[in-house]
Structures are given as structure tokens and as C-alpha cells.
Design a protein around this motif. Structure first.
Motif, PDB file in Angstrom:
ATOM      1  N   HIS A 135       0.781  -1.232   0.129  1.00  0.00           N
ATOM      2  CA  HIS A 135      -0.042   0.228  -0.077  1.00  0.00           C
ATOM      3  C   HIS A 135       0.762   1.416  -0.011  1.00  0.00           C
ATOM      4  O   HIS A 135       0.637   1.965  -0.736  1.00  0.00           O
ATOM      5  CB  HIS A 135      -0.818  -0.025   1.292  1.00  0.00           C
ATOM      6  N   VAL A 136       1.915   1.513   1.000  1.00  0.00           N
ATOM      7  CA  VAL A 136       2.686   2.649   1.052  1.00  0.00           C
ATOM      8  C   VAL A 136       3.312   2.952  -0.340  1.00  0.00           C
ATOM      9  O   VAL A 136       3.637   4.036  -0.675  1.00  0.00           O
ATOM     10  CB  VAL A 136       3.440   2.704   2.354  1.00  0.00           C
ATOM     11  N   ALA A 137       4.295   1.704  -0.749  1.00  0.00           N
ATOM     12  CA  ALA A 137       4.760   1.785  -1.974  1.00  0.00           C
ATOM     13  C   ALA A 137       4.036   2.418  -3.075  1.00  0.00           C
ATOM     14  O   ALA A 137       4.319   3.061  -3.966  1.00  0.00           O
ATOM     15  CB  ALA A 137       5.613   0.491  -2.207  1.00  0.00           C
ATOM     16  N   GLU A 138       2.821   1.816  -3.190  1.00  0.00           N
ATOM     17  CA  GLU A 138       1.895   2.312  -4.372  1.00  0.00           C
ATOM     18  C   GLU A 138       1.376   3.566  -4.194  1.00  0.00           C
ATOM     19  O   GLU A 138       1.306   4.597  -5.117  1.00  0.00           O
ATOM     20  CB  GLU A 138       0.659   1.355  -3.952  1.00  0.00           C
ATOM     21  N   VAL A 139       0.959   3.992  -2.776  1.00  0.00           N
ATOM     22  CA  VAL A 139       0.550   5.373  -2.689  1.00  0.00           C
ATOM     23  C   VAL A 139       1.615   6.469  -2.820  1.00  0.00           C
ATOM     24  O   VAL A 139       1.406   7.584  -3.447  1.00  0.00           O
ATOM     25  CB  VAL A 139      -0.190   5.532  -1.347  1.00  0.00           C
ATOM     26  N   ASP A 140       2.841   5.967  -2.457  1.00  0.00           N
ATOM     27  CA  ASP A 140       3.894   6.902  -2.736  1.00  0.00           C
ATOM     28  C   ASP A 140       4.078   7.367  -4.107  1.00  0.00           C
ATOM     29  O   ASP A 140       4.425   8.306  -4.522  1.00  0.00           O
ATOM     30  CB  ASP A 140       5.174   6.465  -1.947  1.00  0.00           C
ATOM     31  N   SER A 141       4.180   6.259  -4.740  1.00  0.00           N
ATOM     32  CA  SER A 141       4.336   6.101  -6.308  1.00  0.00           C
ATOM     33  C   SER A 141       3.325   7.020  -6.852  1.00  0.00           C
ATOM     34  O   SER A 141       3.878   7.934  -7.864  1.00  0.00           O
ATOM     35  CB  SER A 141       4.769   4.879  -6.816  1.00  0.00           C
ATOM     36  N   PHE A 142       2.102   6.686  -6.500  1.00  0.00           N
ATOM     37  CA  PHE A 142       0.990   7.203  -7.433  1.00  0.00           C
ATOM     38  C   PHE A 142       1.331   8.941  -7.119  1.00  0.00           C
ATOM     39  O   PHE A 142       0.965   9.676  -8.061  1.00  0.00           O
ATOM     40  CB  PHE A 142      -0.172   6.731  -7.039  1.00  0.00           C
ATOM     41  N   LEU A 143       1.268   9.249  -6.017  1.00  0.00           N
ATOM     42  CA  LEU A 143       1.685  10.621  -5.590  1.00  0.00           C
ATOM     43  C   LEU A 143       2.649  11.316  -6.221  1.00  0.00           C
ATOM     44  O   LEU A 143       2.391  12.505  -6.938  1.00  0.00           O
ATOM     45  CB  LEU A 143       1.228  10.779  -4.110  1.00  0.00           C
ATOM     46  N   ARG A 144       3.810  10.722  -6.229  1.00  0.00           N
ATOM     47  CA  ARG A 144       4.840  11.367  -6.697  1.00  0.00           C
ATOM     48  C   ARG A 144       4.943  11.357  -8.300  1.00  0.00           C
ATOM     49  O   ARG A 144       5.000  12.543  -8.874  1.00  0.00           O
ATOM     50  CB  ARG A 144       6.101  10.270  -6.860  1.00  0.00           C
ATOM     51  N   ALA A 145       4.109  10.487  -9.267  1.00  0.00           N
ATOM     52  CA  ALA A 145       4.051  10.662 -10.382  1.00  0.00           C
ATOM     53  C   ALA A 145       2.674  11.850 -10.772  1.00  0.00           C
ATOM     54  O   ALA A 145       3.065  12.551 -11.513  1.00  0.00           O
ATOM     55  CB  ALA A 145       3.339   9.143 -10.935  1.00  0.00           C
ATOM     56  N   HIS A 146       1.722  11.890  -9.635  1.00  0.00           N
ATOM     57  CA  HIS A 146       0.941  12.938 -10.037  1.00  0.00           C
ATOM     58  C   HIS A 146       1.409  14.333  -9.855  1.00  0.00           C
ATOM     59  O   HIS A 146       1.274  15.158 -10.574  1.00  0.00           O
ATOM     60  CB  HIS A 146      -0.282  12.670  -9.091  1.00  0.00           C
ATOM     61  N   GLN A 147       2.329  14.425  -8.858  1.00  0.00           N
ATOM     62  CA  GLN A 147       2.924  15.880  -8.643  1.00  0.00           C
ATOM     63  C   GLN A 147       3.811  16.090  -9.665  1.00  0.00           C
ATOM     64  O   GLN A 147       4.000  17.355  -9.986  1.00  0.00           O
ATOM     65  CB  GLN A 147       3.644  15.703  -7.262  1.00  0.00           C
ATOM     66  N   ARG A 148       4.502  15.038 -10.389  1.00  0.00           N
ATOM     67  CA  ARG A 148       5.367  15.416 -11.321  1.00  0.00           C
ATOM     68  C   ARG A 148       4.667  15.759 -12.676  1.00  0.00           C
ATOM     69  O   ARG A 148       5.041  16.403 -13.511  1.00  0.00           O
ATOM     70  CB  ARG A 148       6.468  14.423 -11.306  1.00  0.00           C
ATOM     71  N   PHE A 149       3.931  14.804 -13.055  1.00  0.00           N
ATOM     72  CA  PHE A 149       3.159  14.698 -14.488  1.00  0.00           C
ATOM     73  C   PHE A 149       1.705  15.015 -14.581  1.00  0.00           C
ATOM     74  O   PHE A 149       1.232  15.039 -15.615  1.00  0.00           O
ATOM     75  CB  PHE A 149       3.509  13.338 -14.951  1.00  0.00           C
ATOM     76  N   GLY A 150       1.098  14.998 -13.404  1.00  0.00           N
ATOM     77  CA  GLY A 150      -0.440  15.220 -13.203  1.00  0.00           C
ATOM     78  C   GLY A 150      -0.760  16.644 -14.090  1.00  0.00           C
ATOM     79  O   GLY A 150       0.054  17.515 -14.062  1.00  0.00           O
ATOM     80  N   ALA A 151      -1.965  16.616 -14.572  1.00  0.00           N
ATOM     81  CA  ALA A 151      -2.511  17.862 -15.176  1.00  0.00           C
ATOM     82  C   ALA A 151      -2.719  19.057 -14.187  1.00  0.00           C
ATOM     83  O   ALA A 151      -2.480  20.122 -14.618  1.00  0.00           O
ATOM     84  CB  ALA A 151      -3.968  17.296 -15.882  1.00  0.00           C
ATOM     85  N   GLY A 152      -2.976  18.593 -13.083  1.00  0.00           N
ATOM     86  CA  GLY A 152      -3.355  19.629 -11.650  1.00  0.00           C
ATOM     87  C   GLY A 152      -2.806  18.971 -10.877  1.00  0.00           C
ATOM     88  O   GLY A 152      -3.415  18.500  -9.767  1.00  0.00           O
ATOM     89  N   PRO A 153      -1.379  19.091 -10.328  1.00  0.00           N
ATOM     90  CA  PRO A 153      -0.707  18.772  -9.082  1.00  0.00           C
ATOM     91  C   PRO A 153      -1.493  19.325  -8.021  1.00  0.00           C
ATOM     92  O   PRO A 153      -2.021  20.470  -8.033  1.00  0.00           O
ATOM     93  CB  PRO A 153       0.805  19.369  -9.064  1.00  0.00           C
ATOM     94  N   LEU A 154      -1.677  18.597  -6.854  1.00  0.00           N
ATOM     95  CA  LEU A 154      -2.060  19.004  -5.563  1.00  0.00           C
ATOM     96  C   LEU A 154      -1.380  19.712  -4.564  1.00  0.00           C
ATOM     97  O   LEU A 154      -0.087  19.828  -4.798  1.00  0.00           O
ATOM     98  CB  LEU A 154      -2.444  17.681  -4.900  1.00  0.00           C
ATOM     99  N   ASP A 155      -2.234  20.571  -3.939  1.00  0.00           N
ATOM    100  CA  ASP A 155      -1.450  21.264  -2.973  1.00  0.00           C
ATOM    101  C   ASP A 155      -1.121  20.350  -1.640  1.00  0.00           C
ATOM    102  O   ASP A 155      -1.502  19.285  -1.713  1.00  0.00           O
ATOM    103  CB  ASP A 155      -2.077  22.461  -2.461  1.00  0.00           C
ATOM    104  N   GLY A 156      -0.673  21.180  -0.678  1.00  0.00           N
ATOM    105  CA  GLY A 156      -0.107  20.192   0.460  1.00  0.00           C
ATOM    106  C   GLY A 156      -1.535  19.462   0.933  1.00  0.00           C
ATOM    107  O   GLY A 156      -1.097  18.349   1.329  1.00  0.00           O
ATOM    108  N   ALA A 157      -2.472  20.300   1.351  1.00  0.00           N
ATOM    109  CA  ALA A 157      -3.598  19.782   1.740  1.00  0.00           C
ATOM    110  C   ALA A 157      -4.126  18.513   1.118  1.00  0.00           C
ATOM    111  O   ALA A 157      -4.663  17.663   1.543  1.00  0.00           O
ATOM    112  CB  ALA A 157      -4.524  20.802   2.249  1.00  0.00           C
ATOM    113  N   GLY A 158      -3.941  18.736  -0.270  1.00  0.00           N
ATOM    114  CA  GLY A 158      -4.627  17.876  -1.289  1.00  0.00           C
ATOM    115  C   GLY A 158      -3.754  16.305  -1.348  1.00  0.00           C
ATOM    116  O   GLY A 158      -4.411  15.547  -1.551  1.00  0.00           O
ATOM    117  N   CYS A 159      -2.412  16.505  -1.227  1.00  0.00           N
ATOM    118  CA  CYS A 159      -1.913  15.427  -1.026  1.00  0.00           C
ATOM    119  C   CYS A 159      -1.958  14.736   0.167  1.00  0.00           C
ATOM    120  O   CYS A 159      -1.950  13.294   0.230  1.00  0.00           O
ATOM    121  CB  CYS A 159      -0.212  15.951  -1.047  1.00  0.00           C
TER     122      CYS A 159
END
Length: 296
Positions: A148-172
Motif C-alpha cells: 500500500h505505502v509503496a503504491e500510494v507514494d509512487s502514485f502521488l509522486r507521479a501525479h505531482q510531477r506529471f499530473g494535469a493539476g498537481p495537488l497542494d499540500g492539503a490535497g496530498c
């Protein structure tokens, strides 16, 4: 109207349909209709960050990076190597994973729970011994938490780097809390709820991680031997390079991965943005999703 305007929509639809069929499988259209069209409460409403992250093209890079990171736990990797069919049926494994994510993220609460119950039944049956003699059980909460933690960390890293709209801190933090709801349903007793807790939990697993022969074999397969036609090898190489660069430096070092070392970080990252933008463009050609049910 010029030639590119006439041919563009057809190409876009063909690429989008091909991507969807590979990721969602032969039942993809049927599942999509049920996930977004069935009435009933949902675990997550349209405004929740988990929908933003899991619905973005950055998941193509995040998912591959997650597989590489997860492989570093010997017992988790032995379970994957012995029971998941990732080598003999990699597309089937991808399709099962993406369908699970879709049902739990967007589907009705009833369908989400049904998907979780099925995975728990499968996990309960998966037992074995690693090549070094360590017993494993896929339903072990400790292993479930690592996955779970490996997946969540990877998905969030990818979104923050390549996502159409990166989340702010509260969103993360809200995304991590959303994902924790699914983790608890799968049998993780105390999943992290924010970035600080996620980083701390990953650090706790570090002493247990190593690049076994099974992990290195999995990395070679997913990075260099994917079952793809020649025309798709170039885009996949871009995806693979960015998935490797997305890993924490210590994970890259353990796996001894030096994908495209001759290219500067900025060039690799730019290629990832172009690729995810192209995927996002193509997938937008799919029929619009219709959903009227309210979250629970």
C-alpha cells in the motif's frame, strides 16, 4: 479544414481505444458502464483527491514505478513471482489491478466492497516460501501495508510531477487519507494518513528491503522485455525511463537501475510530460463518463 484536422480525431480515438483496451481488458467497456453508471452511494465523491490522482495519465508512470518499488520487499516479491502471473500474463495482471482501482475509486460502495472482498479471498490463498526460506502469506497485514505505502507514494509522486493539476499540500494529505480507506478495507490496520506518516512508514521498511534475484528479474522484464509491438517500444521506453527516475534514489541504487544515464534529469522529465500529455489527449476521446450517484 486541413488534412490533419480531418485525420486527427480518428487517430486520437484509435489511440485512446487501444490504450483503454490494453489497460481495462475485454470487459473494460462493460465495467466502465457499471462503475460510472450504477446508482448508489460511493466511497469517494467527485471532489475527492483520490479521483483526481487515479484518473490522471500520470498513473501510467506511477504504476510502473510502484511495481519496481514494491519488488524490493523479498516476501512481497516472492508472492508476486509465484502467484501473480506478471510474466506469463502481464496484461491480465495490469487489467485486474486497474479494474480494482476503478471500482474502489469510482464505483458504488457495494461494488467497491465486492472488489475488496474478492482480493482478500485471493490473498488468503497465497502462501509460500521465498528462495531464501522465508515464509510469506499475502494476507499478512505487514506485507499489505508495504504494498500500500509503496503504491500510494509512487502514485502521488507521479501525479505531482506529471499530473494535469498537481495537488497542494492539503490535497496530498487528503489523497493519502482517501487511499487509507481502501487499505483498511483490504486488511491494513493502521495505514498512514498524511505525507509525514507516509514517509515515516516507508522509512520503517527500509531495513527489510533488498534487490533479490526475483526483484532484478522483474525489473528487467518490465523495463526491457515488455510484450509490446515494435511501434510501442519507443513510447514505453520513455515511460520506463521516467518510472525509474521517479523512484527514491535509494531504491534505484538497490535495483542498480541507471535508465538513460546520459540524459539530463530535465530532458527525461520533459519526455514524461509529453508522453502523459499525449495519453491524456488520446484518452479524452473516449465516451464521456456519466455518474449521478452521490458519495456515501
Amino acid at each position: 479544414m486541413n488534412l490533419s484536422e480531418k485525420s486527427g480525431p480518428g487517430l486520437r480515438e484509435r489511440v485512446g481505444t487501444s490504450l483503454f483496451s490494453h489497460v481495462a481488458g475485454p470487459s473494460g467497456a462493460q465495467n466502465r458502464a457499471r462503475i460510472h453508471g450504477a446508482p448508489g452511494p460511493r466511497w469517494f465523491g467527485p471532489e475527492r483527491p483520490i479521483r483526481t490522482v487515479h484518473g490522471d495519465a500520470s498513473m501510467f508512470i506511477g504504476g510502473l514505478s510502484a511495481l519496481l518499488l514494491q519488488s524490493l520487499h523479498p516476501r512481497a516479491m516472492a508472492a508476486v513471482a509465484g502467484h501473480s502471473g506478471f510474466r506469463g500474463d502481464p496484461w491480465g495482471r495490469l487489467q485486474r489491478t486497474s479494474t480494482f482501482l476503478a471500482f474502489t475509486t469510482y464505483g458504488t460502495a457495494e461494488d467497491a466492497q465486492r472488489a475488496v472482498d474478492h482480493v482478500r479471498e485471493v490473498h488468503e490463498r497465497i502462501r509460500g516460501v521465498t528462495p531464501s526460506g522465508e515464509p510469506y502469506h499475502a494476507a499478512d497485514p505487514h506485507l499489505l501495508c508495504w504494498v500500500h505505502v509503496a503504491e500510494v507514494d509512487s502514485f502521488l509522486r507521479a501525479h505531482q510531477r506529471f499530473g494535469a493539476g498537481p495537488l497542494d499540500g492539503a490535497g496530498c494529505d487528503a489523497y493519502i487519507a482517501d487511499a487509507a480507506r481502501v487499505a483498511r478495507a483490504l486488511g491494513v490496520p493502521d495505514p498512514p494518513l498524511d505525507r509525514t506518516a507516509l514517509a515515516a512508514r516507508l522509512a520503517l521498511y527500509r531495513p527489510e528491503l533488498r534487490a533479490t534475484s526475483q526483484a532484478r528479474d522483474a525489473a528487467r522484464f518490465v523495463l526491457h522485455e515488455p510484450p509490446l509491438p515494435r511501434a510501442a517500444r519507443g513510447p514505453y521506453a520513455v515511460l520506463a525511463s521516467n518510472a525509474v527516475r521517479l523512484l527514491p534514489p535509494w531504491a534505484r541504487a538497490l535495483l542498480d537501475l541507471r535508465t538513460a544515464p546520459y540524459l539530463p534529469e530535465g530532458v527525461v522529465r520533459l519526455s514524461g510530460r509529453v508522453l502523459t500529455g499525449t495519453i491524456r489527449w488520446a484518452m479524452a476521446a473516449l465516451p464521456p463518463r456519466e455518474e449521478t450517484a452521490a458519495p456515501r
